[in-house]
Design a protein around this motif. Structure first.
Motif, PDB file in Angstrom:
ATOM      1  N   PRO A   1       9.227  13.990  -0.570  1.00 31.87           N
ATOM      2  CA  PRO A   1       8.841  15.366  -0.896  1.00 31.87           C
ATOM      3  C   PRO A   1       8.174  15.431  -2.261  1.00 31.87           C
ATOM      4  N   GLY A   2       7.012  16.057  -2.317  1.00 32.05           N
ATOM      5  CA  GLY A   2       6.289  16.196  -3.573  1.00 32.05           C
ATOM      6  C   GLY A   2       5.391  15.021  -3.899  1.00 32.05           C
ATOM      7  N   ALA A   3       5.565  13.908  -3.206  1.00 37.95           N
ATOM      8  CA  ALA A   3       4.711  12.744  -3.458  1.00 37.95           C
ATOM      9  C   ALA A   3       3.443  12.844  -2.628  1.00 37.95           C
ATOM     10  N   SER A   4       2.461  12.004  -2.957  1.00 34.60           N
ATOM     11  CA  SER A   4       1.241  11.965  -2.172  1.00 34.60           C
ATOM     12  C   SER A   4       1.542  11.471  -0.769  1.00 34.60           C
ATOM     13  N   LEU A   5       0.747  11.929   0.193  1.00 31.66           N
ATOM     14  CA  LEU A   5       0.897  11.478   1.566  1.00 31.66           C
ATOM     15  C   LEU A   5       0.509  10.007   1.671  1.00 31.66           C
TER      16      LEU A   5
ATOM     17  N   ALA B   1     -12.091   4.977  -0.148  1.00 24.37           N
ATOM     18  CA  ALA B   1     -11.524   3.637  -0.085  1.00 24.37           C
ATOM     19  C   ALA B   1     -10.723   3.341  -1.326  1.00 24.37           C
ATOM     20  N   ALA B   2      -9.386   3.449  -1.247  1.00 26.17           N
ATOM     21  CA  ALA B   2      -8.496   3.064  -2.335  1.00 26.17           C
ATOM     22  C   ALA B   2      -7.071   3.233  -1.864  1.00 26.17           C
ATOM     23  N   ALA B   3      -6.127   2.837  -2.699  1.00 23.72           N
ATOM     24  CA  ALA B   3      -4.736   2.894  -2.280  1.00 23.72           C
ATOM     25  C   ALA B   3      -3.894   3.589  -3.325  1.00 23.72           C
ATOM     26  N   ALA B   4      -2.731   4.088  -2.881  1.00 25.13           N
ATOM     27  CA  ALA B   4      -1.758   4.699  -3.772  1.00 25.13           C
ATOM     28  C   ALA B   4      -0.474   3.895  -3.701  1.00 25.13           C
ATOM     29  N   PRO B   5       0.513   4.205  -4.567  1.00 23.77           N
ATOM     30  CA  PRO B   5       1.764   3.463  -4.538  1.00 23.77           C
ATOM     31  C   PRO B   5       2.431   3.534  -3.169  1.00 23.77           C
ATOM     32  N   ALA B   6       3.186   2.501  -2.837  1.00 19.38           N
ATOM     33  CA  ALA B   6       3.796   2.411  -1.512  1.00 19.38           C
ATOM     34  C   ALA B   6       4.836   3.491  -1.294  1.00 19.38           C
TER      35      ALA B   6
ATOM     36  N   VAL C   1      -3.807   8.002  -1.122  1.00 21.89           N
ATOM     37  CA  VAL C   1      -5.035   8.416  -1.779  1.00 21.89           C
ATOM     38  C   VAL C   1      -5.203   7.712  -3.121  1.00 21.89           C
ATOM     39  N   VAL C   2      -6.363   7.914  -3.744  1.00 25.43           N
ATOM     40  CA  VAL C   2      -6.620   7.344  -5.064  1.00 25.43           C
ATOM     41  C   VAL C   2      -5.743   8.083  -6.077  1.00 25.43           C
ATOM     42  N   PRO C   3      -4.815   7.409  -6.732  1.00 26.94           N
ATOM     43  CA  PRO C   3      -3.826   8.120  -7.541  1.00 26.94           C
ATOM     44  C   PRO C   3      -4.386   8.876  -8.737  1.00 26.94           C
ATOM     45  N   ASP C   4      -5.494   8.398  -9.318  1.00 26.14           N
ATOM     46  CA  ASP C   4      -6.018   9.052 -10.521  1.00 26.14           C
ATOM     47  C   ASP C   4      -7.347   9.767 -10.262  1.00 26.14           C
ATOM     48  N   ALA C   5      -7.666  10.048  -9.004  1.00 22.90           N
ATOM     49  CA  ALA C   5      -8.924  10.735  -8.691  1.00 22.90           C
ATOM     50  C   ALA C   5      -8.911  12.153  -9.256  1.00 22.90           C
ATOM     51  N   LEU C   6     -10.045  12.580  -9.797  1.00 28.48           N
ATOM     52  CA  LEU C   6     -10.164  13.930 -10.345  1.00 28.48           C
ATOM     53  C   LEU C   6     -10.333  14.972  -9.251  1.00 28.48           C
ATOM     54  N   VAL C   7     -10.911  14.565  -8.146  1.00 27.34           N
ATOM     55  CA  VAL C   7     -11.158  15.493  -7.040  1.00 27.34           C
ATOM     56  C   VAL C   7     -10.160  15.174  -5.937  1.00 27.34           C
TER      57      VAL C   7
END
Length: 212
Positions: A38-42, A25-30, A49-55
């Motif tokens: 290309p190259g950005a998170s889905l 449960a978290a959000a990433a940039p729009a 996804v959680v932008p700063d998650a370690l896993v």
């Protein structure tokens, strides 16, 4: 992570790698709905996804099957046990097609290990964003005896030459997974790749052998 607790947590996660594909449960940039740069998170409808998650892990595969077939397999969650071996059962917490706000509860068995007795891992998932035949983002914790994982899972579906490119990305948070990030990342990778292999096998199965 070290000692008996580490052994127990790793044993539980290794036993059910597919669970590492459903959480959080978290959000990433729009970003644009239904996809990412290309190259950005889905993302799905601007959330990811959680932008700063370690896993975290991202992977994809091209499946030689119609998009409608792949979409039905992925969103008809009650039939997951028919093509995902580790899934024990799935219960919809509502009715109708999968849509924003739809929730479902599913379980995976965990055998006894040096740290905990035999138990089941219970996951309650809620669809947060969905765009038909394009993307899904769902969230929800997975909880078992001595184990909790929180994460977020995003799926993108894109028609390409040769079939449909299925892309998936997931992040996990929680004290157990963050205590041993290399192991948690390895297990997450294995879980997502196993899910894609199962989805490919089901979608590419000969006509008449697909789950109904």
């Amino acid at each position: 992570m070290s000692g008996t607790r580490s052994i127990g947590i790793r044993s539980a996660l290794v036993t059910v790698p597919v669970v590492l594909g459903l959480l959080g449960a978290a959000a990433a940039p729009a970003a644009p709905a239904g996809g990412s740069r290309p190259g950005a998170s889905l993302t799905c409808r601007g959330e990811g996804v959680v932008p700063d998650a370690l896993v975290r892990h991202r992977t994809e595969i091209v499946i030689d099957a119609p998009l409608r077939t792949i979409w039905k397999l992925q969103t008809d969650v009650e039939r997951w046990p028919s093509w995902q071996g580790p899934v024990e059962n799935v219960e919809r917490l509502g009715h109708g097609p999968l849509r924003k706000g739809s929730a479902f509860r599913w379980t995976l068995p965990i055998p006894p290990n040096p740290s905990t007795p035999a138990t089941s891992l219970e996951i309650t998932s809620t669809v947060r964003q969905i765009e038909r035949h394009a993307c899904i983002r769902w969230t929800g914790p997975a909880i078992g005896e001595g184990l909790r994982i929180d994460g977020v899972h995003v799926w993108n579906f894109t028609e390409v030459s040769g079939g449909v490119r299925v892309s998936t990305e997931e992040t996990h948070t929680g004290p157990q997974v963050e205590a041993d990030v290399p192991t948690a990342n390895m297990l997450l990778r294995e879980g997502l790749e196993a899910w894609l292999r199962d989805l490919t096998a089901a979608a590419e199965a000969p006509a008449g052998t697909l789950p109904r």
